[in-house]
Structure formats: structure tokens, C-alpha cells
Design an enzyme around this catalytic site. Sequence first.
Site, PDB file in Angstrom:
ATOM      1  N   GLY A 179       0.823  -1.192   0.000  1.00  0.00           N
ATOM      2  CA  GLY A 179       0.000   0.000   0.000  1.00  0.00           C
ATOM      3  C   GLY A 179       0.861   1.247   0.000  1.00  0.00           C
ATOM      4  O   GLY A 179       2.090   1.187  -0.063  1.00  0.00           O
ATOM      5  N   ASP A 209       0.782   5.627   1.533  1.00  0.00           N
ATOM      6  CA  ASP A 209       0.098   6.697   2.259  1.00  0.00           C
ATOM      7  C   ASP A 209      -0.215   7.872   1.350  1.00  0.00           C
ATOM      8  O   ASP A 209      -1.213   8.562   1.543  1.00  0.00           O
ATOM      9  CB  ASP A 209       0.962   7.151   3.440  1.00  0.00           C
ATOM     10  CG  ASP A 209       1.243   6.009   4.401  1.00  0.00           C
ATOM     11  OD1 ASP A 209       0.283   5.387   4.874  1.00  0.00           O
ATOM     12  OD2 ASP A 209       2.425   5.720   4.658  1.00  0.00           O
ATOM     13  N   GLY A 253       3.515   4.697   7.050  1.00  0.00           N
ATOM     14  CA  GLY A 253       2.573   5.082   8.093  1.00  0.00           C
ATOM     15  C   GLY A 253       2.356   3.980   9.118  1.00  0.00           C
ATOM     16  O   GLY A 253       2.047   4.244  10.279  1.00  0.00           O
ATOM     17  N   GLU A 257       9.814  -2.662   3.972  1.00  0.00           N
ATOM     18  CA  GLU A 257       9.032  -2.424   2.755  1.00  0.00           C
ATOM     19  C   GLU A 257       9.926  -1.974   1.608  1.00  0.00           C
ATOM     20  O   GLU A 257       9.773  -2.424   0.468  1.00  0.00           O
ATOM     21  CB  GLU A 257       7.952  -1.368   3.025  1.00  0.00           C
ATOM     22  CG  GLU A 257       6.787  -1.868   3.865  1.00  0.00           C
ATOM     23  CD  GLU A 257       5.792  -0.790   4.203  1.00  0.00           C
ATOM     24  OE1 GLU A 257       4.668  -1.127   4.609  1.00  0.00           O
ATOM     25  OE2 GLU A 257       6.125   0.411   4.077  1.00  0.00           O
TER      26      GLU A 257
END
Length: 243
Positions: free
Chosen positions: A100, A102, A114, A121
Site C-alpha cells: 500500500g 500513504d 505510516g 518495505e
Amino acid sequence: MFRLFGYDEAMNQQEMKILTGKGAVDALVSRGMKLGLGTGSTALQAVNHIGRLIQEGKLTDIRAVPTSLQTLIACEEWGIPVYTLNSKEILGRLDLTIDGADEIDGDHYCVKGGGGALLPEKITAYASAAYAIVADETKLVKHLGQAFPVPVEIIPEARIPVMQAVERLGGVPRLREAVRKAGPVVTDHGNLLLDVRFLKPVDPVEMEQELNRIPGVVENGFFTKLRPMIFIAHGDGVLEMRK
């Protein structure tokens, strides 16, 4: 830019997260893949869909590298086989990472972290042959780092000098405090997080490099070295893929 499919009814944010996580998996994931699996509420929708497909026998021979304890636990609950980048089954390279974001700007640069997992990541994303971001339309912005702060993971002993250096770069740093624990957030690697807002637009490519030049900074939440595929769910039920 491609419109993958759409629904007739308006969606809330949770429904958009489910739509984009499922859509990315259906479009990109196939048997035998080595997958990086991201962190956060939207990335977990992709993890959930992969888990269901495995349980239904529709997806096999998946080897997953989770980017946080949150994702690792979700993989264990679904029975998704997990490894590290150092495992002999992975050998440091992945076919695809799904994660994902932010914030996402018009150049497909992102702010991530976040959820506090920006270091694994980024390591996982940069070890992947392909990279996909799943998000809802609220994450699209014109300039990164203004509405949502850019996380910066730091060595605890360097907190004050790093904050001073960030201020000289035009950032407004704030130590991230825990919600249900007294004191600051501690990452999975034992470091602290600064959340940095920029009052004026910055060049994210340059700022990613400048932040990482500060002694005591481990990594920061600007992701500019990859141009990911972006799966965006819109409130009108449309799933859009941007290449």
C-alpha cells in the site's frame, strides 16, 4: 491508464481497499511466484485474497516474504508459506511485491511507512522484479509530504541531531508516539520514527537522497527509485490501473 472493471454502487473506503487488493492479486499473481507482501490495511486485503485462493486450491506454490510482524501473522493465519529474502528458496530476489501507500503523486512516487514498516518495505520492493501499489483514491496527491508526514526511521541515539538536520532541509519533524504504550513507537528493528511534514513542495527524488545522507537516519518513506503499477479504487466502484 486502464479501467479494469467497475460496480454500479458507491463504495466506502473499506470497500475500496478490498476492491484494489483483490484486483491487483487477480491481475498479477500466479502459481509459483515469490511474493513480497506489504503492510497496512490495504495491503492486507491483498494478503487476505491470496490466502483465500490458496485455501480454495486456486493458487499454489506461493513463497511469501512479509514486510512486518503484522503481515507475518496474517500469512500464518491464512497458511501462506513465509520466508525471508535470505532464504534459499528466495535467494534475495522476488517476482513481485504488492504494498500500500500513504500518498501517491502524479509521477507514481510514493510516501510509505505510516504503519512503521518502511525499512523492510523498501528493502523488499527494491528486491522485486515487479512492484505494485494498491490504494484508494484518497491517497492521490499533487505534492508528497504535506498532507501526510514522511516517516524517517532513525537510530535512537541520533534523535536530536537528526531532527536538527531535517529542519535545515525544510522539514518539520515530530517523534512518533505510541497509542497504547507510554513513550515513542519502536520499529520491528528497534529504531525510532520521525514523522516529517514539509511546508513547501519538495522534489521527492532529491529529498529521499538528502534524508538518507544524514548520519543516524536508517531509511525514509519517500519511494522514488521504482515506478510501480498503481491500482486505484474509486468511490464510484471503478478500479483503475496506472502503468
